[in-house]
Motif scaffolding. Structure first.
Motif, PDB file in Angstrom:
ATOM      1  N   CYS A  51     -46.465  77.353   8.764  1.00  0.00           N
ATOM      2  CA  CYS A  51     -45.775  76.109   9.037  1.00  0.00           C
ATOM      3  C   CYS A  51     -47.189  76.006  10.293  1.00  0.00           C
ATOM      4  O   CYS A  51     -47.561  76.794  11.120  1.00  0.00           O
ATOM      5  CB  CYS A  51     -44.451  77.168  10.014  1.00  0.00           C
ATOM      6  N   VAL A  78     -44.176  73.698   3.255  1.00  0.00           N
ATOM      7  CA  VAL A  78     -43.660  72.642   2.250  1.00  0.00           C
ATOM      8  C   VAL A  78     -45.069  73.336   1.420  1.00  0.00           C
ATOM      9  O   VAL A  78     -45.978  73.028   1.528  1.00  0.00           O
ATOM     10  CB  VAL A  78     -43.089  71.905   2.446  1.00  0.00           C
ATOM     11  N   ILE A 130     -40.360  66.388   3.643  1.00  0.00           N
ATOM     12  CA  ILE A 130     -39.709  68.097   4.358  1.00  0.00           C
ATOM     13  C   ILE A 130     -39.047  68.268   3.977  1.00  0.00           C
ATOM     14  O   ILE A 130     -38.219  69.986   3.558  1.00  0.00           O
ATOM     15  CB  ILE A 130     -40.604  67.626   5.986  1.00  0.00           C
ATOM     16  N   ARG A 133     -37.658  69.195   0.193  1.00  0.00           N
ATOM     17  CA  ARG A 133     -38.579  70.500   0.091  1.00  0.00           C
ATOM     18  C   ARG A 133     -37.908  71.856   0.958  1.00  0.00           C
ATOM     19  O   ARG A 133     -37.692  72.422  -0.321  1.00  0.00           O
ATOM     20  CB  ARG A 133     -39.986  70.611   0.118  1.00  0.00           C
ATOM     21  N   VAL A 134     -37.519  72.399   1.529  1.00  0.00           N
ATOM     22  CA  VAL A 134     -36.901  72.528   2.262  1.00  0.00           C
ATOM     23  C   VAL A 134     -35.175  72.877   1.459  1.00  0.00           C
ATOM     24  O   VAL A 134     -34.761  74.480   1.835  1.00  0.00           O
ATOM     25  CB  VAL A 134     -37.127  73.256   4.052  1.00  0.00           C
ATOM     26  N   SER A 137     -33.845  75.984  -0.245  1.00  0.00           N
ATOM     27  CA  SER A 137     -33.734  77.594   0.765  1.00  0.00           C
ATOM     28  C   SER A 137     -32.261  77.856   1.184  1.00  0.00           C
ATOM     29  O   SER A 137     -32.173  78.392   0.779  1.00  0.00           O
ATOM     30  CB  SER A 137     -35.053  77.398   1.420  1.00  0.00           C
ATOM     31  N   HIS A 156     -36.280  81.187   3.058  1.00  0.00           N
ATOM     32  CA  HIS A 156     -37.565  80.474   2.912  1.00  0.00           C
ATOM     33  C   HIS A 156     -38.734  80.890   2.226  1.00  0.00           C
ATOM     34  O   HIS A 156     -39.134  80.517   0.962  1.00  0.00           O
ATOM     35  CB  HIS A 156     -37.316  79.299   4.042  1.00  0.00           C
ATOM     36  N   THR A 160     -40.629  80.040  -0.998  1.00  0.00           N
ATOM     37  CA  THR A 160     -41.771  79.262  -1.082  1.00  0.00           C
ATOM     38  C   THR A 160     -42.894  80.216  -2.040  1.00  0.00           C
ATOM     39  O   THR A 160     -43.950  80.167  -2.476  1.00  0.00           O
ATOM     40  CB  THR A 160     -42.527  79.561   0.877  1.00  0.00           C
TER      41      THR A 160
END
Length: 217
Positions: A51, A78, A130, A133-134, A137, A156, A160
């Protein structure tokens, strides 16, 4: 550092995180001699997708130096094509044997995605990309009945890692052949330790318990 397997790479991170947690970092490979040595080229032993959070500097929390880690950072770690290409470059061209997805508690990207799902909060600009894309999860965590911050962060991280293997044939083939392993780690901001959330490939799981800093979940 000798690098004969992904397990050796993980051992180096274990040892470095243990030093960091104990308050006795060695700050290796950070002098002028190392800088000169690396000028012709690099051969990092691990690639870390972490991150972008300013509290999550991989070289510091794993007590590594110049040329040791190939680091890619995005908010909420991401994945995009540029990220996958960077990771593939590190393993296929530079020879990194370990891929680490590094998440952490109190992640702003995860919090924003939770707010979008639970409260309908819509982020603006490219932050929305962003959040989107998360969001898978967050939805997967809800489906599994997960509610705590730690459990959602872990979901998450797993997502990934799974997405990385799903989207990159190169990485999945490298893991299947034993050339590379992928590990998902969750970092605790207060304690400073990273714990194993998920693994793909042979990293000798017992070594992940060896250090006081890096521990299996």
């Amino acid at each position: 550092m000798p690098r004969t397997s992904p397990a050796v790479a993980l051992d180096a991170l274990v040892a470095g995180n243990t030093r960091f947690v104990s308050g006795a970092p060695q700050h290796p490979n950070q002098d002028a001699a190392r800088r000169t040595e690396l000028a012709p080229g690099q051969d990092p032993f691990a690639v870390i997708l972490g991150c972008s959070d300013s509290r999550l500097a991989a070289e510091i929390i794993f007590d590594q130096g110049l040329g040791d880690l190939f680091v890619v950072r995005t908010a909420g770690h991401v994945l995009g094509t540029e990220v996958l290409g960077s990771v593939e470059y590190a393993t296929s061209v530079l020879g990194a044997r370990l891929v680490v997805v590094l998440g952490h508690d109190s992640c702003g990207a995860v919090a924003a995605a939770r707010a979008a799902v639970e409260d309908g909060f819509a982020a603006g600009g490219f932050v929305r990309d962003i959040v989107e894309r998360v969001t898978p999860s967050i939805l997967a965590a809800r489906t599994a009945g997960l509610t705590t911050d730690t459990d959602i962060i872990d979901e998450h991280i797993r997502h990934t890692v799974d997405l990385m293997l799903e989207r990159s044939r190169l990485l999945s083939d490298q893991v299947a052949s034993g050339d590379v392993a992928i590990v998902g780690l969750g970092y605790a901001l207060t304690e400073g330790n990273a714990r194993v959330v998920t693994t793909h490939g042979d990293v000798h799981a017992e070594t992940a318990d060896a250090g006081a800093g890096l521990s299996a979940s």
